[in-house]
Design an enzyme around this catalytic site. Structure first.
Site, PDB file in Angstrom:
ATOM      1  N   HIS A 184      -3.612  -5.363   0.449  1.00  0.00           N
ATOM      2  CA  HIS A 184      -3.052  -5.786   1.741  1.00  0.00           C
ATOM      3  C   HIS A 184      -3.034  -7.322   1.855  1.00  0.00           C
ATOM      4  CE1 HIS A 184      -2.804  -1.901   3.865  1.00  0.00           C
ATOM      5  NE2 HIS A 184      -3.718  -1.549   2.958  1.00  0.00           N
ATOM      6  N   GLU A 191      -1.755  -9.031   4.136  1.00  0.00           N
ATOM      7  CA  GLU A 191      -1.810  -9.448   5.550  1.00  0.00           C
ATOM      8  C   GLU A 191      -3.238  -9.560   6.066  1.00  0.00           C
ATOM      9  OE1 GLU A 191      -1.093  -6.541   4.399  1.00  0.00           O
ATOM     10  OE2 GLU A 191      -1.649  -4.903   5.742  1.00  0.00           O
ATOM     11  N   CYS A 245       0.839  -1.210   0.000  1.00  0.00           N
ATOM     12  CA  CYS A 245       0.000   0.000   0.000  1.00  0.00           C
ATOM     13  C   CYS A 245       0.870   1.254   0.000  1.00  0.00           C
ATOM     14  CB  CYS A 245      -0.973  -0.052   1.181  1.00  0.00           C
ATOM     15  SG  CYS A 245      -2.304   1.133   1.004  1.00  0.00           S
TER      16      CYS A 245
END
Ligand code: XMP
Length: 514
Positions: free
Chosen positions: A172, A174, A86
């Site tokens: 993202h 994660e 990001c």
């Protein structure tokens, strides 16, 4: 501990996801640690086996941050494999000579199309679901960089700098909503050649080894501040393995525990071989807190009183030099240890103990996340009742009374929380939530009890899900459970005429009210 593992440095640009990135990498077996942008070179030069770098997301705009190119150049200059996520993805683009501009933005669930065969995307289909949160986009790529994936709106979703292991991804990986995020992170670790040695059994051995070194040559006793929560108990159990009966677990009853908690915790601890010395200090804590409005001031008072009680205990034992605390990694970070992070709350257990206490602090869990601590607790054979216990703040219920502190409000919080926990247990939901508690402030609500008017307290229920307390969401409890809790509280807790439910996630809110 850190020196014995290949390490991934997660540069924390202040995004709420930096911890999540580190946790995901650790789940995959990589030793990930956070660093602030300003400390990147220092940490790198500090030794350790840094094998890769991840640049986290962040709330800022890369276009306003000319100063950030410094860290970016340091990162690129290190020749380490890099994954920018990001904000980190955009920063890499700018550093490499590309550009970033405002765009339509993509928030939440989105899709990306993989347009080039690259080992980072091994195991991905052509189109995959991801999670995005950005309103700026990479509009021009560094020379020779290759686009690897594009977003549904046609923006650059992933790129790679030519002839290097430097990658940027706009989404993202994660976040669980990115379905193949774990696969991508694992691919990155493999490409970077990171040895996946970060496993609970190894960690346990290394922590014990570290404690043996730290406490070697010391023949006196060690006191452990126990709250009954998983962190302090695991910390004490670890030290006990090293010093045996010379460990004295101490539970200070500050009067701020939940209803029945002291008795429950003592019996659980006894069954784990950690029979604590219980010190009834309720009066001295509560009388100092009476009328204090500011929570930071309360934390200060509680920290001071804790230290004073420990000093007395240590003096009466005579041969104590060390105090064990269950400080964990997010405590260390969130208390402002990382210079770029704002100090949000001064969790007293890491605010530093007064020097006059004269005790050295042992914090065996400083580098661990809660799930890792729980895993160690399991390996140490601690009872489920401790391992699965909800986290409880050191200052206890003092941070759940808003406005001037009073024993009357404390009693309302204590009893209402008990009811909430009982009902969650009955519904089989207790283990599914991170924390669940009641809060009371000075708001009043007119009620009717019997036939008469009663002006009572407003109790707010807070039930959150979280993975590490850095971010949290409110739990969508079934209405019938909420209904039972609310009606029990108004009928069983004197002076309460209204129950409300807190529905703001963290951020923008925090978990505790103050
Ligand atoms: P917040 O309210 O900052 O809480 O979102 C994050 C986590 O930390 C706990 N907490 C504390 N723990 N001392 C502690 O040991 C404190 O002063 C303190 N304040 C909050 C909170 O319960 C949550 O799990």
């Amino acid at each position: 501990m850190s020196g014995s593992h290949d390490t991934v440095l997660v540069v924390n640009f202040g995004g709420q996801y930096a911890h999540l990135i580190a946790r995901r990498l650790r789940e995959l077996g990589a030793h990930a640690i956070l660093t602030s942008p300003g400390r990147f070179s220092e940490v790198l030069e500090g030794g350790g086996r840094v094998k890769a770098v991840v640049l986290s997301g962040g709330p800022m705009s890369v276009r306003d941050l000319a100063g950030m190119s410094g860290v970016c150049n340091e990162v690129l200059g290190s020749s380490l494999p890099v994954l920018g996520i990001c904000f980190g993805h955009q920063l890499l683009a700018i550093c490499g000579g590309g550009d970033v501009d405002g765009c339509e933005g993509e928030f939440g669930r989105a899709y990306v199309r993989v347009v080039r065969d690259d080992p980072l995307f091994k195991g991905w289909g052509e189109v995959e679901e991801v999670w995005m949160s950005h309103r700026e986009c990479v509009t021009s790529l560094p020379e020779g960089a290759e686009v690897l994936a594009v977003s549904g709106r046609g923006y650059v979703a992933a790129f790679r700098l030519r002839d290097s292991l430097v990658y940027g991804v706009q989404f993202h990986p994660e976040v669980r909503h990115t379905r193949k995020g774990g696969v991508l992170l694992r691919n990155f670790l493999r490409l970077a050649g990171v040895e996946l040695s970060w496993r609970p059994a190894n960690i346990l051995e290394e922590i014990l080894e570290g404690l043996r070194k730290e406490l070697s040559g010391f023949k006196g006793r060690v006191v452990a501040a126990i709250s009954g929560g998983v962190d302090s108990t695991v910390a004490a159990a670890l030290v006990r393995r090293v010093v045996g009966d010379r460990l004295v677990p101490v539970l200070i009853d500050h009067g701020l525990f939940r209803d029945g908690e002291v008795e429950e915790v003592v019996s659980l601890l006894k069954s784990s071989g950690l029979d604590p010395l219980v010190i009834d200090a309720r009066e001295r804590f509560l009388s100092r807190l009476e009328g204090v409005e500011d929570c930071e001031e309360r934390r200060r008072i509680i920290g001071e009183e804790f230290a004073a009680v420990f000093k007395e205990v240590a003096e009466s034992l005579g041969d104590v030099e060390y105090l064990v605390q269950g400080t964990t990694y997010p405590d260390v970070i969130e208390s402002g240890y990382v210079e770029s992070a704002d100090r949000i709350k001064s969790h007293h257990n890491v605010a530093g103990l007064p020097e006059w206490l004269g005790l050295k602090v042992v914090e065996p869990l400083r580098e661990l996340y809660k799930d890792e601590v729980r895993e160690l607790g399991r390996l140490l054979g601690l009872p489920k009742g401790i391992i699965e216990r909800h986290p409880f703040p050191g200052p206890g219920l003092a941070v759940r009374v808003v406005g001037k502190f009073s024993r009357a409000k404390l009693e309302v919080v204590r009893r209402a929380s008990r009811i909430l926990e009982e009902e969650l247990r009955r519904a089989g939901l207790y283990g599914d939530v991170w924390q669940a508690f009641a809060v009371v402030g000075d708001d009043r609500w007119v009620g009717v009890k019997g036939d008469s008017r009663e002006v009572g307290y407003v109790v707010t229920l807070r039930v959150v899900s979280s993975e590490d307390a850095m971010t949290a969401d409110w739990v969508r409890l079934p209405y019938d459970v909420l209904d039972r809790v609310a009606s029990r509280i108004t009928s069983e807790v004197e002076g309460v005429t209204m129950v409300t439910y807190a529905v703001t996630p963290k951020p923008p809110s925090t978990i505790e009210p103050c």
